[in-house]
Design a protein around this motif. Structure first.
Motif, PDB file in Angstrom:
ATOM      1  N   ARG A  14     -45.144 -35.707 -39.088  1.00 39.90           N
ATOM      2  CA  ARG A  14     -45.201 -37.859 -38.986  1.00 39.90           C
ATOM      3  C   ARG A  14     -44.036 -37.711 -37.969  1.00 39.90           C
ATOM      4  O   ARG A  14     -43.468 -37.510 -37.520  1.00 39.90           O
ATOM      5  CB  ARG A  14     -44.545 -37.921 -40.107  1.00 39.90           C
ATOM      6  N   PRO A  15     -43.936 -39.839 -37.641  1.00 40.60           N
ATOM      7  CA  PRO A  15     -43.425 -39.700 -36.030  1.00 40.60           C
ATOM      8  C   PRO A  15     -41.556 -40.083 -36.803  1.00 40.60           C
ATOM      9  O   PRO A  15     -41.364 -40.373 -38.441  1.00 40.60           O
ATOM     10  CB  PRO A  15     -44.156 -41.207 -36.331  1.00 40.60           C
ATOM     11  N   GLY A  16     -41.552 -39.442 -35.991  1.00 39.65           N
ATOM     12  CA  GLY A  16     -39.672 -39.071 -36.482  1.00 39.65           C
ATOM     13  C   GLY A  16     -38.622 -38.721 -36.924  1.00 39.65           C
ATOM     14  O   GLY A  16     -37.335 -38.599 -37.062  1.00 39.65           O
ATOM     15  N   VAL A  70     -36.594 -36.977 -34.257  1.00 41.37           N
ATOM     16  CA  VAL A  70     -35.584 -37.325 -34.227  1.00 41.37           C
ATOM     17  C   VAL A  70     -34.623 -37.244 -34.322  1.00 41.37           C
ATOM     18  O   VAL A  70     -33.572 -36.737 -34.950  1.00 41.37           O
ATOM     19  CB  VAL A  70     -35.751 -38.809 -34.494  1.00 41.37           C
ATOM     20  N   ARG A  71     -34.998 -36.888 -36.222  1.00 37.54           N
ATOM     21  CA  ARG A  71     -34.142 -36.847 -37.444  1.00 37.54           C
ATOM     22  C   ARG A  71     -33.103 -35.254 -37.332  1.00 37.54           C
ATOM     23  O   ARG A  71     -32.359 -34.819 -37.900  1.00 37.54           O
ATOM     24  CB  ARG A  71     -34.489 -37.049 -38.446  1.00 37.54           C
ATOM     25  N   ARG A 111     -25.140 -34.331 -34.558  1.00 38.52           N
ATOM     26  CA  ARG A 111     -24.524 -34.952 -35.262  1.00 38.52           C
ATOM     27  C   ARG A 111     -23.538 -34.185 -35.380  1.00 38.52           C
ATOM     28  O   ARG A 111     -22.104 -34.072 -35.938  1.00 38.52           O
ATOM     29  CB  ARG A 111     -25.112 -36.227 -36.583  1.00 38.52           C
ATOM     30  N   LEU A 156     -33.545 -32.501 -45.812  1.00 40.04           N
ATOM     31  CA  LEU A 156     -34.179 -33.734 -44.374  1.00 40.04           C
ATOM     32  C   LEU A 156     -35.290 -33.599 -45.350  1.00 40.04           C
ATOM     33  O   LEU A 156     -35.513 -32.459 -46.214  1.00 40.04           O
ATOM     34  CB  LEU A 156     -34.191 -33.304 -43.562  1.00 40.04           C
ATOM     35  N   ASN A 190     -38.521 -34.058 -44.880  1.00 39.24           N
ATOM     36  CA  ASN A 190     -39.585 -34.021 -44.363  1.00 39.24           C
ATOM     37  C   ASN A 190     -39.623 -32.892 -43.655  1.00 39.24           C
ATOM     38  O   ASN A 190     -40.526 -32.245 -43.027  1.00 39.24           O
ATOM     39  CB  ASN A 190     -39.683 -35.309 -42.480  1.00 39.24           C
ATOM     40  N   VAL A 191     -38.737 -31.773 -43.977  1.00 37.09           N
ATOM     41  CA  VAL A 191     -38.049 -30.551 -43.516  1.00 37.09           C
ATOM     42  C   VAL A 191     -39.115 -29.261 -45.141  1.00 37.09           C
ATOM     43  O   VAL A 191     -38.772 -29.426 -46.121  1.00 37.09           O
ATOM     44  CB  VAL A 191     -36.713 -29.876 -43.299  1.00 37.09           C
TER      45      VAL A 191
END
Lengths: 162, 580
Positions: free
Chosen positions: A11-13, A16-17, A24, A66, A68-69
C-alpha cells in the motif's frame, strides 16, 4: 550485520513508515530492497541492519508493531541463500580488456554492454562476492555502479508467506 | 443500510462505535461533514483552538476509558492537532483524530490549506489512514477505533479529503481483518509461574506500576497481589491512582520528584515487578545504577517495551490486569516482615514535606486543602511545578482521577483536558491544577467552557514565573533567570470575568480555604488565582542523570534569590503588599 525479511501490505505509505521508524529510533539501515510477492496485495522487503542483538530485538519488535507489517523474521546467513545484483560500468582500455574479461569469467559474471572505452559488467552473488568483484575492478577505474542490495530466503521447504 | 454520503457514513460509523461527544473546529473542506453534524445526535463541542480539541478528547478518554474523538480542518487545523496527538501517543491514550483534507484531485498540488498530515503524524500515531474512496469509510473507521483502543492504546488519525465526504456509498460495517495487527493480550502461563516463584523467593520486592494498570483496569488485582505478598507499591506519574496512597504498602510516586522512600526502596530491592510501565528516564535516573541489586520482572502489553531501556530477567507479555490476576492466584500469602518495617521506617523518617514559614500561600498546602475538602475530585494538571505538587500533595486513591501529560510534558494540556474530563464525567468535581505559564497556553478555552456550561475549577498556582525551568536555573545555572519571569500578567480574575466565568483570588494563607470552598460550591466555570512565591521549589529531587539514591531535599525558599538583580519581577512580599 543482521538481515531481516518482511512481508508488508502493498500500500502507499508503507515504505515511509518503515524507513521513518529506522531513522526515528536511531537504527542504521545498511541496505533495503522492496519487491512484489506472488500475491499482489503483499510486498517483500529485505533490510540489512547494523547493530548488536539488543538493537536487532528492538528493530524486530518495533517493526512488528506497524499495522501494515505482516511478518518479520531474521534470516541467519548460515541458514539462508542470499543474493545481490550489481551492474558496474568499468573503464576498459584496449590493453585491459582481456584481463577484465578473465575476471568476469572467474566470477561467472556477464558483460552486458560494450563500448569503445568501457564495459558494463553484471554480477550476481553474495555481498562478499560482489564486494570482491568491485575491489578487483577498481584498478581499471569504476565509472558508475548500481547495486540492488541484498535479497535473502531461508533454505529448505519452510516458507515465509503472508 | 442503503446509500448515503461519506459525511453521513462517518457519523454512522461514530454512532456504531458509541461515540457521543466529539471536539472540533470547522473549516472549508469540512463543510459537508459539518453540514451532516448539524442534524446529527452527536454532541459536538466547538473549541477555540484545534490543539484544545485534541487535548479535550484526550482528557475525555483518560477520564472515561473510552476513545476520545477530535476533528479539525485541513492544513493549519490539522497541524494544530499535532501537539495533542503526540501527547496522547506518548501516554498511550486511545484517540481517533479526524482531519479534513483537500479534494483527492488536489492532493500534492500545494493546494490552499493543504498539509500532508498523515506524513507529519507518522511518528506520533499508532496508525493513520488517508481515505481515498468513500466506500472505504466504514472499514477504516471500524479499524481505527479497534486499533486505538486495543493492545497498547494510542491515537489513530483519519485524513478525509473533501470529495470523499460528498461521494455516495452503500453503507456496510465490515468485520475487522487486520493480519498485521495482533495485540498480544493473553499472558504466558510459564512466565507467570516463573514470575510468581521469583516473587515468593524475593526478600525485598517492590511493585512498580505505570499507566498500563490504569488502562487495563487492573487496580483491584494489583491491590490483591500486593496485599498477599506484602510488597510495597510505587507508581509512575501515569500510574498515580492505581494504588491507594493511604495504604500502608503505598510508596507514592518514584523517580525525579518521587518520594525519598520510593526511590530508596527501589535501590534496595532484590526484585522489581514492573507492570505497565516503561522505565522512562524521569523514573530510573541514571539507568546503569537503577535498582542495582534487583531482578526485574516486566509485564507489558507492548513487547517492544520489554528490554528497551533496562535488562529484564523475566519478561511477561500481556494485559496488565490478567497478568496481575494470574500472579495473585499463583503466589502464596506472605507474612509482614522486616522489609515492610524498613520501608515503613523510611516513610516515617523522610516524608514529603515543605516549610510553612512565611506569609505566602504554600502550593503544597493548596493541594492538601483541596484533597481535604474534595477527596474524590478528578485532578487534571498542567506541566511543571504545578504538576509535581499535584502528584505529591493530593492523596490519590482512584484510577482515572489523576490526568496529566507525562511523556510529552505538554504545557497547556491541563485546561482543555479538564474540559474533556468534565464532559465525560459530569457528576465528578474536576480541577485543573495550573501554573500561570501553562494556563496561558490554552486560556482561550474559557470561552468553550463557559458557552457549554462546563464547570471546571482551574486553580492557578500563580508564581509569575515559569517555575520548573526557573528552579533548574536556580539550582544549576547560578540563578541566572533567563526568560522565565512572567510578572504575574494578566490579572486572571479579570480575564475569567471577561469570559463570563467566576474569578476568585487568594493571596494570604488565611484566605485559602474560604476561596477554595467558594470554588467548590460554584456551579460555573471558575478560575482561582492563588498567589504563591516564585522561589518555592519542587522537592525532593533527583538531579538529571544522577542515580535515584542521590535524591536531594531542596530548601523551599532561598532569600538570596529574591534580590532584584537575580529576579527581575516583584518579590513575593512586594506582591502581597500590592495585591493584599
Amino acid at each position: 550485520m543482521h538481515t531481516i525479511a518482511l512481508i508488508v501490505e502493498n500500500r502507499p505509505g508503507v515504505l515511509v513508515r518503515i524507513a521513518g521508524l529506522f531513522s526515528r529510533r536511531g537504527f542504521n539501515i545498511d541496505s533495503l530492497t522492496v519487491g512484489s510477492t506472488d500475491n499482489p496485495d503483499y510486498a517483500r522487503m529485505t533490510i540489512t541492519v547494523d547493530g548488536d542483538e539488543v538493537v536487532l530485538e528492538q528493530v524486530t519488535k518495533q517493526l512488528n508493531k506497524l499495522v501494515n507489517v505482516i511478518r518479520v523474521s531474521e534470516l541467519l546467513s548460515s541458514e539462508s541463500v542470499e543474493r545481490e545484483l550489481a551492474i558496474i560500468k568499468v573503464a576498459a582500455r584496449k590493453e585491459d580488456r582481456s584481463e577484465i574479461m578473465q575476471i568476469v569469467s572467474v566470477f561467472r559474471a556477464k558483460i552486458i554492454d560494450v563500448s569503445p572505452r568501457s564495459l558494463i559488467v553484471e554480477v550476481t552473488g553474495s555481498d562478499d562476492k560482489v564486494e570482491a568483484m568491485v575491489r578487483l575492478l577498481r584498478q581499471f577505474g569504476i565509472k558508475e555502479m548500481a547495486r540492488t542490495g541484498k535479497v535473502s530466503m531461508v533454505r529448505g521447504t519452510k516458507a515465509m508467506v503472508p | 443500510m442503503g446509500k448515503m454520503t461519506g459525511a453521513q457514513a462517518i457519523l454512522e460509523s461514530l454512532k456504531l462505535e458509541g461515540v457521543e461527544t466529539i471536539f472540533g473546529l470547522p473549516g472549508g473542506v469540512l463543510l459537508p461533514l459539518y453540514d451532516a453534524i448539524y442534524e446529527s445526535d452527536i454532541r459536538h463541542i466547538l473549541v477555540r483552538h484545534e490543539q484544545a480539541a485534541a487535548h479535550a478528547a484526550d482528557g475525555y478518554a483518560r477520564a472515561t476509558g473510552r476513545v476520545g474523538v477530535c476533528l479539525a480542518t485541513s492544513g493549519p487545523g490539522a497541524t494544530n492537532l499535532v501537539t495533542g496527538i503526540a501527547t496522547a501517543y506518548m501516554d498511550s491514550v486511545p484517540m481517533v483524530a479526524m482531519t479534513g483534507q483537500v479534494p483527492t484531485s488536489l492532493i500534492g498540488k500545494d493546494a490552499f490549506q493543504e498539509a500532508d498530515i498523515t506524513g507529519i503524524t507518522i511518528p506520533v500515531t499508532k496508525h493513520s489512514y488517508l481515505v481515498k474512496d468513500a466506500k472505504d469509510i466504514p472499514r477504516i473507521f471500524r479499524e481505527a477505533f479497534y486499533i486505538a483502543r486495543t493492545g497498547r492504546p494510542g491515537p489513530v488519525l483519519i485524513d478525509l479529503p473533501r470529495d470523499v465526504t460528498v461521494d455516495e456509498l452503500e453503507f456496510d460495517y465490515p468485520e475487522i481483518h487486520l493480519p498485521g495487527y495482533n495485540p498480544n493480550l493473553k499472558v504466558h502461563s510459564l512466565q507467570i509461574k516463573r514470575a510468581a516463584a521469583a516473587l515468593m523467593e524475593a526478600e525485598r520486592p517492590v511493585i512498580y506500576v505505570g499507566g498500563g494498570v490504569k488502562y487495563s483496569d487492573g487496580h483491584r488485582e494489583l491491590l490483591q497481589l500486593a496485599e498477599r505478598i506484602k510488597a510495597p507499591v510505587t507508581t509512575t506519574l501515569m500510574g498515580i491512582g492505581c494504588f491507594p496512597e493511604d495504604h500502608p504498602l503505598s510508596l507514592g510516586m518514584l523517580g525525579m520528584h518521587g518520594t525519598k522512600y520510593a526511590n530508596y526502596a527501589i535501590q534496595e530491592a532484590d526484585l522489581i515487578l514492573a507492570v505497565g510501565a516503561r522505565f522512562d528516564d524521569r523514573v530510573t535516573g541514571k539507568v546503569a545504577s537503577f535498582a542495582p541489586q534487583a531482578k526485574i520482572i516486566h509485564v507489558d502489553v507492548d513487547p517492544a517495551e520489554i528490554g528497551k531501556n533496562v535488562r529484564v530477567d523475566i519478561p511477561v507479555v500481556g494485559d496488565a490486569k490478567s497478568a496481575l490476576a494470574e500472579l495473585a492466584k499463583a503466589v502464596g500469602e506472605k507474612p509482614w516482615g522486616t522489609w515492610y518495617e524498613k520501608v515503613a521506617g523510611w516513610k516515617g523518617n523522610y516524608p514529603l514535606c515543605y516549610s510553612t514559614e512565611g506569609e505566602t500561600i504554600k502550593p503544597q498546602c493548596v493541594l492538601e486543602t483541596i484533597c481535604r475538602l474534595c477527596p474524590d475530585a478528578v485532578i487534571v494538571t498542567e506541566v511543571g511545578q504545578n504538576q509535581m505538587w499535584a502528584a505529591q500533595f493530593f492523596t490519590h486513591k482512584d484510577p482515572r482521577h489523576f490526568i496529566s501529560s507525562g511523556g510529552l510534558g505538554t504545557m497547556g494540556y491541563g485546561f482543555p483536558a479538564a474540559i474533556g474530563a468534565k464532559l465525560g464525567c459530569p457528576e465528578k468535581e474536576v480541577f485543573d491544577i495550573a501554573g500561570d505559564g501553562s494556563f496561558q497556553m490554552n486560556i482561550q478555552e474559557l470561552a468553550t467552557a463557559v458557552v457549554n456550561d462546563v464547570a471546571v475549577k482551574v486553580i492557578i498556582l500563580n508564581n509569575g514565573v515559569l517555575g520548573m525551568v526557573r528552579q533548574w536555573q536556580d539550582l544549576f545555572y547560578e540563578k541566572r533567570f533567563s526568560n522565565t519571569t512572567l510578572y504575574r500578567v494578566p490579572d486572571f480574575v479579570k480575564v475569567a470575568e471577561a469570559y463570563g466565568a467566576l474569578g476568585l483570588r487568594a493571596t494570604k494563607p488565611s484566605e485559602l480555604e474560604g476561596v477554595l470552598l467558594e470554588a467548590i460550591e460554584s456551579e460555573v466555570m471558575t478560575v482561582v488565582d492563588v498567589v504563591i512565591s516564585p522561589d518555592e521549589k519542587v522537592s525532593p529531587m533527583v538531579p538529571a542523570g544522577a542515580s535515584l539514591s542521590e535524591i536531594l531535599e531542596l530548601e523551599s525558599a532561598d532569600p538570596a534569590a529574591q534580590t532584584p538583580r537575580s529576579y527581575a519581577g516583584p518579590s513575593a512580599s512586594e506582591i502581597l503588599e500590592l495585591e493584599g
